[in-house]
Design a protein around this motif. Structure first.
Motif, short mmCIF file in Angstrom:
data_model
loop_
_atom_site.label_atom_id
_atom_site.label_comp_id
_atom_site.label_asym_id
_atom_site.label_seq_id
_atom_site.Cartn_x
_atom_site.Cartn_y
_atom_site.Cartn_z
N LEU A 204 39.43 -1.61 57.91
CA LEU A 204 39.69 -2.37 59.14
C LEU A 204 40.81 -1.76 59.98
O LEU A 204 41.02 -2.17 61.13
N LEU A 205 41.50 -0.76 59.44
CA LEU A 205 42.49 -0.03 60.23
C LEU A 205 41.87 1.20 60.90
O LEU A 205 42.55 1.94 61.59
N PRO A 239 43.45 -10.14 61.84
CA PRO A 239 42.87 -10.09 63.19
C PRO A 239 41.53 -9.35 63.24
O PRO A 239 40.63 -9.72 64.01
N LYS A 240 41.38 -8.32 62.43
CA LYS A 240 40.13 -7.55 62.43
C LYS A 240 39.01 -8.29 61.71
O LYS A 240 37.83 -8.11 62.03
N LYS A 246 32.47 -11.42 65.61
CA LYS A 246 31.78 -11.22 66.87
C LYS A 246 30.93 -9.95 66.86
O LYS A 246 29.95 -9.85 67.61
N ASP A 247 31.30 -8.97 66.03
CA ASP A 247 30.73 -7.63 66.16
C ASP A 247 29.61 -7.30 65.19
O ASP A 247 28.73 -6.50 65.52
N LEU A 279 44.97 -15.44 55.31
CA LEU A 279 43.83 -14.66 54.85
C LEU A 279 42.65 -15.55 54.46
O LEU A 279 41.51 -15.31 54.86
N ILE A 280 42.93 -16.59 53.68
CA ILE A 280 41.86 -17.50 53.27
C ILE A 280 41.24 -18.20 54.49
O ILE A 280 40.02 -18.37 54.58
N ALA A 281 42.07 -18.57 55.46
CA ALA A 281 41.56 -19.21 56.67
C ALA A 281 40.64 -18.26 57.45
O ALA A 281 39.60 -18.67 57.98
#
Length: 411
Positions: A204-205, A239-240, A246-247, A279-281
Motif C-alpha cells: 500500500l506504500l 488511508p490506503k 473505491k478502486d 486499523l480494525i475500523a
C-alpha cells in the motif's frame, strides 16, 4: 504521431506512475509492454494510430501464451509486428537465482533496475486443495521495506525503491513461464492459481503500481484470476485501505502479529501511526460492500507465532476481544528464523493451544504449514544472503550482539 513520440509519451506516463523508476534518458528507448494494464495499453495503441482492440490481442500473447517475440503473434499484421519490434519490448526482471524445493516450493531472486540493480524475491507455494492443486505466488512490491517490523528479515535490509508495474507483473509472468518454457506456445496455460501481495515491501506504500498490477491479474485478457484469489496483505496503512474500497475488489489480509497496541508498537512500528482501533475500523469499512460476488466477506488475519512474545493464553483472549466484531479468518504462522533473529519459533504445542482457544471462541483458525525451509523460502531471507547492501542490517546485528552480551554478563 511518430513512433518516437509515442515511445516518449508512454515512457513519461510510466515514470509518473512509478516516481522512483530510473529516469529514461533517450526517447528511442523501447517501451516495456509487460507491465501495462489494459487501459494503458489501449491508449498506447490508439496513440500509435491503431485500433485499441490490438491491446487485448497483445495482452493475450504476453500473459496467456508467455510470448516475448512479436514475430510469434500470428493474429497481428506483419506491418504492426515490425512497428512494435522497433519501439517495444516484453521484458521480465532478470532471474539471478532460483531454487526449487523438494516439497514443490519455488523461489526466485530477481534483479530489477539498470546496471547491477537491486534484488527482490518471489516465492511459489503449491498445496493440495479440494478444488485441485493450488499454486500460490507471493509477490514483492518494493526493494526492501521501510516499515522495519522487528521479526522481518526484509525490514532489516532497509528500503531502496518501489517496483514498477513491469517488475511486479514480471514476477507472476516468470512463475507461470517456469512451468511452460518447454511447452509449445499454443499449448501453454496459466499455472499460478492464487496471488498474494505479501512479499518484500508494503504494497500500500506503492499504491498505483500495485493497483494497476492487480487489475491486470484480474483482467480476462491477461491472467483472468478470480478476485477471491488475489489478496493484498498490509501491515495497516489505514488511508490506503479506505482508498482500496473505491478502486478494487480483492481479498484483504492484515499482518497483525499482536493483539494490543503496546506489543504491536514494538513488533509492527506503523501501529504507532495507525493503532489497532483505527486499523480494525478500516477493515470493517472495507468489507462493508454489499454483493454476493464481493471478495470482501472477511479479512484474513496473519499472526506470526513468536516464542514467549505473542503466544501466551492472554494474547489469544485479547485476540478474541479485538476481532469479535470483524468477520475474519485467522492464519497462525510459525516464525521462520533467519540469521541473528532476536526471536524463536513458538513450540508446536503452544501454537496448537493458541489455535484451540480461538477456534473454541468461534473463529476459523488455521496453522500455516511451513514450506521451503531447505531454500530459505521465508520472505527476504535469500536476498539477505545474496546481496545485503544496507547499513540497517549491519547495525541491527550489532544491536542484537550487544543485547546478548548484556544478558550473558548478567547471567
Amino acid at each position: 504521431m511518430s513512433t518516437e513520440v509515442v515511445a516518449t509519451s508512454v515512457v513519461s506516463d510510466a515514470q509518473q506512475q512509478s516516481p522512483s523508476a530510473p529516469t529514461q534518458q533517450k526517447s528511442v528507448e523501447k517501451v516495456n509492454l509487460l507491465g501495462m494494464s489494459r487501459p494503458q495499453m489501449e491508449k498506447f495503441f490508439e496513440d500509435m494510430g491503431e485500433k485499441k482492440f490490438r491491446a487485448g490481442q497483445v495482452m493475450k500473447w504476453i500473459h496467456q501464451f508467455f510470448v516475448t517475440d512479436f514475430a510469434e503473434m500470428t493474429n497481428i499484421s506483419g506491418k504492426l509486428r515490425e512497428k512494435l519490434e522497433k519501439i517495444c519490448e516484453i521484458k521480465a526482471p532478470e532471474v539471478v537465482h532460483k531454487n526449487y524445493s523438494k516439497d514443490g516450493t519455488r523461489k526466485w531472486v530477481f534483479r530489477v533496475g539498470d546496471g547491477e540493480g537491486s534484488l527482490v524475491e518471489t516465492v511459489l507455494i503449491p498445496a493440495e486443495h479440494r478444488s485441485g492443486l493450488r499454486r500460490t505466488l507471493c509477490i514483492s512490491s518494493q526493494v526492501g521495506c521501510a516499515l522495519d517490523c522487528s521479526f522481518c528479515s526484509t525490514g532489516k535490509q532497509g528500503f531502496q525503491r518501489d517496483l514498477n508495474q513491469a517488475e511486479i507483473i514480471g514476477q507472476l509472468w516468470m512463475a507461470n513461464y517456469s512451468y511452460m518454457e518447454d511447452v509449445p506456445v499454443l499449448e501453454r496455460e496459466r499455472s499460478v492459481t492464487n496471488v498474494v501481495m505479501m512479499g518484500m515491501g508494503e504494497p500500500l506504500l506503492n499504491y498505483d503500481a500495485v493497483l494497476n498490477s492487480m487489475r491486470t491479474m484480474l483482467d480476462d485478457f491477461a491472467y483472468g484470476m478470480s478476485k477471491r484469489r488475489v489478496t493484498l496483505s498490509t501491515s495497516g496503512v489505514v488511508p490506503k485501505i479506505d482508498q482500496m474500497v473505491k478502486d478494487i475488489d480483492v481479498a484483504l489480509a492484515i499482518s497483525l502479529h499482536a493483539p494490543n497496541d503496546e506489543l504491536r508498537n514494538e513488533l509492527v512500528p506503523i501501529n504507532k501511526k495507525y493503532p489497532l482501533e483505527q486499523l480494525i475500523a478500516a477493515c470493517q469499512r472495507y468489507i462493508a460492500k454489499d454483493g454476493n460476488e464481493s471478495s470482501r466477506k472477511h479479512v484474513t488475519i496473519e499472526y506470526v507465532m513468536l516464542d514467549g512474545v505473542n503466544d501466551h493464553p492472554e494474547h489469544a483472549q485479547q485476540m478474541i476481544k479485538l476481532l469479535k466484531n470483524l468477520p475474519s479468518k485467522i492464519n497462525l504462522i510459525p516464525f521462520n528464523p533467519f540469521p541473528h533473529a532476536p526471536y524463536g519459533r513458538s513450540s508446536r504445542n503452544r501454537i496448537i493451544s493458541f489455535q484451540k482457544t480461538l477456534s473454541d471462541a468461534g473463529f476459523v483458525c488455521t496453522i500455516r504449514q511451513t514450506r521451503g525451509d531447505d531454500i530459505d523460502a521465508a520472505c527476504g531471507q535469500l536476498v539477505g544472503q545474496v546481496a545485503d547492501r544496507t547499513r540497517r542490517a549491519e547495525q541491527w546485528k550489532k544491536k542484537v550482539a550487544a543485547k546478548n552480551e548484556i544478558l550473558r554478563s548478567q547471567g
